[in-house]
Design a protein around this motif. Structure first.
Motif, mmCIF file in Angstrom:
data_model
loop_
_atom_site.group_PDB
_atom_site.id
_atom_site.type_symbol
_atom_site.label_atom_id
_atom_site.label_comp_id
_atom_site.label_asym_id
_atom_site.label_seq_id
_atom_site.Cartn_x
_atom_site.Cartn_y
_atom_site.Cartn_z
ATOM 1 N N LEU A 256 -1.228 -5.337 -5.713
ATOM 2 C CA LEU A 256 -1.158 -6.778 -5.489
ATOM 3 C C LEU A 256 -0.002 -7.306 -6.316
ATOM 4 O O LEU A 256 0.042 -7.091 -7.530
ATOM 5 C CB LEU A 256 -2.470 -7.446 -5.900
ATOM 6 C CG LEU A 256 -2.479 -8.973 -5.825
ATOM 7 C CD1 LEU A 256 -2.298 -9.451 -4.391
ATOM 8 C CD2 LEU A 256 -3.768 -9.519 -6.418
ATOM 9 N N LEU A 257 0.932 -7.977 -5.640
ATOM 10 C CA LEU A 257 2.088 -8.540 -6.324
ATOM 11 C C LEU A 257 2.089 -10.050 -6.195
ATOM 12 O O LEU A 257 1.664 -10.605 -5.178
ATOM 13 C CB LEU A 257 3.393 -8.008 -5.720
ATOM 14 C CG LEU A 257 3.741 -6.544 -5.969
ATOM 15 C CD1 LEU A 257 3.004 -5.626 -5.017
ATOM 16 C CD2 LEU A 257 5.240 -6.332 -5.838
ATOM 17 N N ILE B 230 0.873 -1.174 0.000
ATOM 18 C CA ILE B 230 0.000 0.000 0.000
ATOM 19 C C ILE B 230 0.905 1.216 0.000
ATOM 20 O O ILE B 230 1.703 1.414 0.922
ATOM 21 C CB ILE B 230 -0.941 -0.004 1.221
ATOM 22 C CG1 ILE B 230 -1.862 -1.222 1.131
ATOM 23 C CG2 ILE B 230 -1.719 1.305 1.289
ATOM 24 C CD1 ILE B 230 -2.588 -1.558 2.388
ATOM 25 N N ASP B 231 0.798 1.999 -1.059
ATOM 26 C CA ASP B 231 1.624 3.190 -1.229
ATOM 27 C C ASP B 231 0.779 4.397 -0.824
ATOM 28 O O ASP B 231 -0.150 4.780 -1.542
ATOM 29 C CB ASP B 231 2.103 3.291 -2.680
ATOM 30 C CG ASP B 231 3.174 4.337 -2.846
ATOM 31 O OD1 ASP B 231 2.992 5.466 -2.349
ATOM 32 O OD2 ASP B 231 4.199 4.041 -3.488
ATOM 33 N N LEU B 232 1.080 4.963 0.348
ATOM 34 C CA LEU B 232 0.288 6.073 0.864
ATOM 35 C C LEU B 232 0.427 7.322 0.004
ATOM 36 O O LEU B 232 -0.529 8.089 -0.128
ATOM 37 C CB LEU B 232 0.693 6.381 2.306
ATOM 38 C CG LEU B 232 0.489 5.237 3.307
ATOM 39 C CD1 LEU B 232 1.063 5.620 4.669
ATOM 40 C CD2 LEU B 232 -0.980 4.867 3.423
ATOM 41 N N SER B 233 1.605 7.537 -0.586
ATOM 42 C CA SER B 233 1.831 8.777 -1.332
ATOM 43 C C SER B 233 0.983 8.834 -2.605
ATOM 44 O O SER B 233 0.535 9.911 -2.992
ATOM 45 C CB SER B 233 3.312 8.951 -1.668
ATOM 46 O OG SER B 233 3.756 7.891 -2.498
ATOM 47 N N ASN C 269 1.277 -11.089 3.361
ATOM 48 C CA ASN C 269 2.010 -9.928 3.870
ATOM 49 C C ASN C 269 1.472 -8.655 3.261
ATOM 50 O O ASN C 269 1.183 -8.599 2.065
ATOM 51 C CB ASN C 269 3.509 -10.044 3.527
ATOM 52 C CG ASN C 269 4.246 -10.945 4.488
ATOM 53 O OD1 ASN C 269 3.771 -11.218 5.591
ATOM 54 N ND2 ASN C 269 5.408 -11.388 4.082
ATOM 55 N N VAL C 270 1.360 -7.614 4.105
ATOM 56 C CA VAL C 270 0.899 -6.295 3.688
ATOM 57 C C VAL C 270 1.931 -5.278 4.156
ATOM 58 O O VAL C 270 2.187 -5.153 5.349
ATOM 59 C CB VAL C 270 -0.474 -5.954 4.303
ATOM 60 C CG1 VAL C 270 -0.911 -4.556 3.901
ATOM 61 C CG2 VAL C 270 -1.524 -6.979 3.900
ATOM 62 N N THR C 271 2.542 -4.558 3.214
ATOM 63 C CA THR C 271 3.487 -3.508 3.534
ATOM 64 C C THR C 271 2.829 -2.169 3.256
ATOM 65 O O THR C 271 2.316 -1.935 2.164
ATOM 66 C CB THR C 271 4.768 -3.639 2.685
ATOM 67 O OG1 THR C 271 5.366 -4.907 2.958
ATOM 68 C CG2 THR C 271 5.764 -2.533 3.011
ATOM 69 N N ILE C 272 2.832 -1.300 4.270
ATOM 70 C CA ILE C 272 2.294 0.053 4.119
ATOM 71 C C ILE C 272 3.476 1.000 4.186
ATOM 72 O O ILE C 272 4.256 0.972 5.135
ATOM 73 C CB ILE C 272 1.273 0.370 5.238
ATOM 74 C CG1 ILE C 272 0.125 -0.633 5.193
ATOM 75 C CG2 ILE C 272 0.765 1.802 5.093
ATOM 76 C CD1 ILE C 272 -0.854 -0.524 6.348
ATOM 77 N N GLY D 108 4.403 0.199 7.978
ATOM 78 C CA GLY D 108 4.996 -1.004 8.538
ATOM 79 C C GLY D 108 4.624 -2.223 7.717
ATOM 80 O O GLY D 108 4.002 -2.122 6.659
ATOM 81 N N THR D 109 5.018 -3.383 8.225
ATOM 82 C CA THR D 109 4.720 -4.651 7.574
ATOM 83 C C THR D 109 3.830 -5.468 8.489
ATOM 84 O O THR D 109 4.150 -5.669 9.661
ATOM 85 C CB THR D 109 6.015 -5.415 7.243
ATOM 86 O OG1 THR D 109 6.816 -4.592 6.382
ATOM 87 C CG2 THR D 109 5.703 -6.719 6.516
ATOM 88 N N TYR D 110 2.711 -5.917 7.945
ATOM 89 C CA TYR D 110 1.691 -6.639 8.695
ATOM 90 C C TYR D 110 1.277 -7.878 7.903
ATOM 91 O O TYR D 110 1.763 -8.106 6.801
ATOM 92 C CB TYR D 110 0.473 -5.727 8.943
ATOM 93 C CG TYR D 110 0.855 -4.383 9.502
ATOM 94 C CD1 TYR D 110 1.207 -4.243 10.842
ATOM 95 C CD2 TYR D 110 0.911 -3.253 8.689
ATOM 96 C CE1 TYR D 110 1.581 -3.011 11.370
ATOM 97 C CE2 TYR D 110 1.290 -2.019 9.201
ATOM 98 C CZ TYR D 110 1.624 -1.901 10.541
ATOM 99 O OH TYR D 110 2.010 -0.691 11.046
ATOM 100 N N THR D 111 0.362 -8.653 8.470
ATOM 101 C CA THR D 111 -0.227 -9.768 7.731
ATOM 102 C C THR D 111 -1.741 -9.690 7.874
ATOM 103 O O THR D 111 -2.262 -9.115 8.837
ATOM 104 C CB THR D 111 0.264 -11.140 8.246
ATOM 105 O OG1 THR D 111 0.010 -11.221 9.643
ATOM 106 C CG2 THR D 111 1.737 -11.347 7.989
#
Length: 112
Positions: free
Chosen positions: A17-18, A8-11, A107-110, A41-44
């Protein structure tokens, strides 16, 4: 077998989805407002719930950071804006499509 992860790219207010390191889809999102920013951060993904009711739209996917998730919305005009209390909002059709693809444990990276 696919190896999915989400960035997730906040900017640019987009969820990507990769599969491995290849972007297979991108979705516009609404993010947290100034006082309740979406946490980097990195979450699941730890749970999934169709039709959670209220402002969460058609689907909820909870993150490993308590009280945060990726969900639909009952206000589609909010997508693309800083509007939430920190969650990631998606169009209902998009969140349903994403939920059908990614399993619990994804995995979810914000990031900015």
């Amino acid at each position: 077998m696919p190896n999915y992860r989400i960035i997730i790219d906040l900017s640019d207010r987009m969820l990507y989805l990769l599969d491995q390191n290849t972007v297979v889809n991108g979705f516009p999102v609404g993010i947290g407002k100034m006082l309740t920013q979406t946490p980097e951060g990195t979450y699941t993904i730890i749970n999934k719930q169709p039709n959670p009711g209220g402002p969460f739209g058609a689907f909820w996917m909870g993150l490993s950071r308590p009280h945060y998730g990726i969900h639909g919305t009952n206000d589609p005009s909010s997508i693309g804006h800083e509007v939430s209390h920190g969650c990631i909002r998606m169009f209902n059709s998009d969140v349903i499509q994403l939920a059908q693809i990614v399993p619990i444990g994804t995995n979810v990276t914000i990031r900015q």
